[in-house]
Each structure stands twice: as structure tokens, then as C-alpha cells.
Design an enzyme around this catalytic site. Structure first.
Site, short mmCIF file in Angstrom:
data_model
loop_
_atom_site.label_atom_id
_atom_site.label_comp_id
_atom_site.label_asym_id
_atom_site.label_seq_id
_atom_site.Cartn_x
_atom_site.Cartn_y
_atom_site.Cartn_z
NE ARG A 119 -81.79 58.24 -18.12
CZ ARG A 119 -80.81 58.51 -17.18
NH1 ARG A 119 -79.60 58.05 -17.43
NH2 ARG A 119 -81.08 59.37 -16.21
CD GLN A 124 -87.83 64.40 -18.66
OE1 GLN A 124 -88.59 65.16 -19.42
NE2 GLN A 124 -86.68 65.03 -18.38
CG ASP A 127 -85.04 58.42 -15.95
OD1 ASP A 127 -84.48 57.61 -15.43
OD2 ASP A 127 -84.50 59.37 -16.84
CB SER A 130 -83.52 61.13 -13.98
OG SER A 130 -82.85 61.12 -14.93
CE1 TYR A 225 -77.62 57.09 -19.93
CE2 TYR A 225 -79.16 56.60 -21.99
CZ TYR A 225 -79.05 56.55 -20.34
OH TYR A 225 -80.02 56.00 -19.74
P1 NAD Z 1 -74.74 59.18 -16.06
O1 NAD Z 1 -75.04 58.97 -14.70
O2 NAD Z 1 -74.47 58.07 -17.07
O3 NAD Z 1 -73.14 60.09 -16.24
C1 NAD Z 1 -72.92 61.27 -15.55
C2 NAD Z 1 -72.49 62.26 -16.21
O4 NAD Z 1 -70.88 61.79 -16.58
C3 NAD Z 1 -73.01 62.64 -17.64
O5 NAD Z 1 -73.22 63.77 -17.87
C4 NAD Z 1 -71.75 62.16 -18.70
O6 NAD Z 1 -71.85 63.15 -19.82
C5 NAD Z 1 -70.58 62.31 -17.73
N1 NAD Z 1 -69.27 62.12 -18.13
C6 NAD Z 1 -68.91 60.65 -18.69
N2 NAD Z 1 -67.70 60.42 -18.87
C7 NAD Z 1 -67.22 61.70 -18.43
C8 NAD Z 1 -65.89 62.18 -18.30
N3 NAD Z 1 -64.72 61.59 -18.77
N4 NAD Z 1 -65.73 63.37 -17.75
C9 NAD Z 1 -66.62 64.09 -17.28
N5 NAD Z 1 -67.81 63.48 -17.33
C10 NAD Z 1 -68.18 62.66 -17.90
O7 NAD Z 1 -75.46 60.20 -16.93
P2 NAD Z 1 -77.00 60.91 -16.20
O8 NAD Z 1 -76.57 61.91 -15.39
O9 NAD Z 1 -77.99 59.79 -15.91
O10 NAD Z 1 -77.51 61.55 -17.47
C11 NAD Z 1 -76.79 62.26 -18.40
C12 NAD Z 1 -77.79 63.14 -19.16
O11 NAD Z 1 -78.71 62.39 -20.21
C13 NAD Z 1 -78.58 64.28 -18.45
O12 NAD Z 1 -77.77 65.42 -17.79
C14 NAD Z 1 -79.65 64.41 -19.29
O13 NAD Z 1 -79.22 65.59 -20.40
C15 NAD Z 1 -79.90 63.39 -20.24
N6 NAD Z 1 -81.21 62.73 -19.62
C16 NAD Z 1 -82.34 62.92 -20.32
C17 NAD Z 1 -83.27 62.17 -19.81
C18 NAD Z 1 -84.77 62.44 -20.51
O14 NAD Z 1 -84.88 63.24 -21.44
N7 NAD Z 1 -85.71 61.60 -19.83
C19 NAD Z 1 -83.28 61.45 -18.57
C20 NAD Z 1 -82.27 61.28 -18.00
C21 NAD Z 1 -80.97 62.02 -18.47
#
Ligand code: NAD
Length: 360
Positions: A119, A124, A127, A130, A225
Site C-alpha cells: 500500500r 496505488q 491497489d 482500495s 495500516y
Molecule cells: P482496513 O480495511 O485494514 O481497515 C479499515 C479501517 O479500520 C482502518 O482505517 C483502520 O485504522 C480502522 N480500524 C482498525 N481497528 C479499529 C478500531 N478498533 N476502531 C476503529 N477503527 C479501527 O484499512 P484500509 O481502509 O484498507 O486502509 C487504511 C488506510 O491505509 C487508508 O485510509 C490509507 O490512509 C492507507 N492506505 C494507503 C494506501 C496507499 O498509499 N497506496 C493504500 C491503501 C490504504
């Protein structure tokens, strides 16, 4: 070099759409799609043919392709029938299914699992997690609205004032942020929880309130993450979630920690205290769910609360999700295939992370 596109057995989506034809051509790839591969995504065989992609039987696609793509992994028998040394691209979710990697060594294939793409900013455009999460977040809100016995926006009518729907989002990652944006557009009042410090600003920039639980573990070294929280933190969080859930009409639950069971945030007691007619859409269902009662791929009712367990709502948007999936695959192939020759360069971080089994 031939790329094979399989029809999905369990999904409406298709992994590569006719819109990929131009990019395939520029990479020196000829493609063949299984007959009716795109029919559940609104794509006819004729659309593939018009874009220079051949149509064949499933056996032909499997046996004659150098690169084969499917969203859901095919059976062992079908992997056995693939050309030795071929590249097979799918989604094996090795974090959830750890034995899969050693098992794949039996087939003498180069297996790429798209959910293992790092990620990073560089990756991106490939991905898949995402692109699918974003669509799922959008659809989760529409699904909740459809099951809800009220409407989202505040409205003043001659017959009385309708208050706005209160919607709570658990986990403001890719799916959660899209859910917030969608719910706001429909007129709901939105609040969201997340453990990552970076999420606060993103939530607030979408016009939602951020609910903070003090003392979350530091996630700076986790590459974007979330990290696992202590039981003490989760217990305080569950109490606050309950307090908020009792006043909410809709909960979109997306909280996940990669490689682990989803955190339990909505207990049986919380459900017993929620208003009947409330709706929970649990997008974390496939990793155990954020709600104690969630059943994956089922909609159930407890204490009058409708609980929808579904982690793959993107599949219900099969047209757009096929196109985004296809774009992600094309962007990945562009770092692998040059002038009709595929090279799996293990010095490339993206390829190294996504290649979960190597042909010998
Ligand atoms: P995910 O599906 O693994 O998790 C979803 C969300 O749940 C996350 O935001 C996480 O922080 C949250 N979470 C975990 N435990 C929790 C709790 N106890 N209570 C409340 N929330 C909780 O994650 P995702 O959506 O695939 O990705 C998260 C972040 O990663 C994105 O928002 C972004 O900032 C980053 N990301 C970056 C890239 C990139 O740069 N290419 C790509 C994908 C994601």
C-alpha cells in the site's frame, strides 16, 4: 504472449474488461476471454471481440494462456491444467489463509495475489483492496438506506419536521471514508471512529465528527495500516460505541486490522440497547465482523436491528468494479510485461510482495 480472462464462478464482476484492449496491445499481449465472462457485468462477448479480444471455452483459456486472470482463485484441478510456468493472477488472501502459499507450490505456476500489492504511493494504481473498498463503502450506505424505515435528510413538511438520520462509521479507512462522503451527500449527520491518528483530519474534512478514544497504540511503523489495540483500549472503545450507537440509526462497520480477526466493537448488549429499525452494515464480516451477531453473507434481525454481513458489496456494482479491477490489473502488468515478454523482477518491491508462489 496470451492473457486469459476467466468467467467468475461466484462473482458478477469480471477481472479484465474490453476497455483494457488498448493497454494489452501496447504491451504486446493477445487476450482470450471465456465465453460469457462479462455477462453479469453488462459486457457481451461481442464487446470483447470488437476490441480484438478472442472468445474461447474455459478449457481453452486455462490451457493456452501464459497469463491467466481471475478474481476468485480457481480449483486445484484447474490450476493443474494451466501451462507450467504460467503467471496466474488472482486474490488468494494469504493473510487469512496462511497454508495457501505452501499449497500453491504444487502447481509450478508463478502466482500473483493482487491483495498483497504493497500500500505505497507507487503501487496505488494497482491497489485492488482500495478500489474495491471504496465501492463497498458507497454501496454500504445505499444498502443501509434501502433497509432503513426512515429517510436521511432533515426535511420540513406541512405534516411535520423529519429529523436527519444519525449515521456512525466504525473504521475511517478507504471504505469508511467513502461511506462518510456518501452519507453526507444524502443528508445524514455522521460521526466516525478510527484508531489511526491520520484518520481524524480526513473524517473532519468530509464534514463528519471524529470520535476519539484516548490511548490508541502507535501505528507510525505500520505502513498506513492500523495496529492491534490492547483489550483495555477496546473495552473503553466498546463502551463509547454503545453510547453513540444507542442514538444512531445506522452503523457502517469497516474496522479491520490486517492479518487479524476484526475487532469486536458492537456487543450483544449494544444491540439490545439500540433502537429497533436501526441498520448495521458490517463490511468486516469476512474477517469475523465488528458486530457480535454478524453472519458473513447473511442479513439477520436481532432486537429489531437489521444486521447485514457483507464484505464484498463492490460485487453488486459489477460494471464499475470490473472496470476498476481491470485497470488495477493492467497497471500491474505494465511493470511485468514489455514487448510481449513477461519478467518477474524480484528486485521490484511490488512484484516481490505480490508474487506468493514461484514456478521452479
Ligand atoms: P482496513 O480495511 O485494514 O481497515 C479499515 C479501517 O479500520 C482502518 O482505517 C483502520 O485504522 C480502522 N480500524 C482498525 N481497528 C479499529 C478500531 N478498533 N476502531 C476503529 N477503527 C479501527 O484499512 P484500509 O481502509 O484498507 O486502509 C487504511 C488506510 O491505509 C487508508 O485510509 C490509507 O490512509 C492507507 N492506505 C494507503 C494506501 C496507499 O498509499 N497506496 C493504500 C491503501 C490504504
Amino acid at each position: 504472449m496470451v492473457l486469459g480472462i476467466l468467467k467468475e464462478q461466484n462473482f458478477r464482476r469480471v477481472s479484465v474488461t474490453p476497455s483494457a484492449a488498448k493497454k494489452l496491445g501496447s504491451m504486446g499481449i493477445n487476450a482470450i476471454a471465456e465465453s460469457s465472462a462479462g455477462e453479469n457485468a453488462g459486457i457481451k462477448d461481442q464487446n470483447y471481440i470488437e476490441n480484438g479480444i478472442k472468445i474461447g471455452t474455459r478449457q481453452e483459456v486455462i490451457a493456452h494462456s501464459d497469463i491467466i486472470v481471475s478474481i476468485c482463485p480457481v480449483s486445484d484441478e484447474e490450476m493443474m491444467m494451466m501451462k507450467k510456468g504460467a503467471i496466474y493472477i488472482s486474490m488468494f488472501a494469504p493473510y487469512q489463509n496462511q497454508e495457501v502459499v505452501s499449497h500453491l507450490a504444487n502447481f509450478n505456476l508463478n502466482v500473483v495475489s493482487m491483495d498483497m500489492i504493497p500500500r505505497t504511493t507507487l503501487a496505488q494504481s494497482m491497489d485492488i483492496l482500495s478500489s474495491m473498498a471504496s465501492l463497498s463503502g458507497y454501496k454500504a450506505v445505499l444498502k443501509a438506506a434501502d433497509h432503513f424505515n426512515n429517510m436521511f435528510p432533515m426535511m420540513m413538511t406541512a405534516a411535520g419536521t423529519i429529523p436527519p438520520t444519525k449515521l456512525m462509521v466504525l473504521g475511517a479507512g478507504v471504505a469508511g471514508l467513502q461511506a462518510i462522503a456518501t452519507a453526507k451527500r444524502l443528508g445524514a449527520v455522521v460521526e466516525a471512529f478510527d484508531t489511526r491518528a491520520a484518520a481524524k483530519e480526513e473524517v473532519m474534512s468530509l464534514g463528519a465528527a471524529f470520535v476519539e478514544v484516548e490511548g490508541a497504540s502507535d501505528d507510525k511503523g505500520a505502513g498506513g495500516y492500523a495496529v492491534q489495540q490492547s483489550e483495555e483500549y477496546l473495552s473503553r472503545q466498546r463502551a463509547l460505541v454503545q453510547e453513540k450507537a444507542m442514538k444512531s440509526n445506522i452503523v457502517i462497520a469497516t474496522a479491520q486490522v490486517r492479518g487479524r480477526k476484526a475487532p469486536l466493537l458492537i456487543t450483544e448488549d449494544t444491540i439490545n440497547n439500540m433502537k429497533p429499525g436501526s441498520v448495521i452494515v458490517d463490511l468486516a464480516a469476512s474477517t469475523g465482523g465488528n458486530c457480535a451477531y454478524t453472519e458473513n453473507n447473511k442479513t439477520i434481525i436481532k432486537n429489531g436491528v437489521i444486521i447485514i454481513g457483507n464484505s464484498d458489496l463492490a460485487d453488486e456494482l459489477s460494471g464499475v468494479s470490473s472496470n476498476l479491477f481491470s485497470n488495477n490489473i493492467m497497471n500491474f502488468l505494465q511493470i511485468v510485461v514489455k514487448e510481449g515478454v513477461a519478467t518477474l523482477d524480484m528486485d521490484n518491491e511490488i512484484i516481490k510482495s505480490a508474487l506468493i508462489s514461484k514456478a521452479n
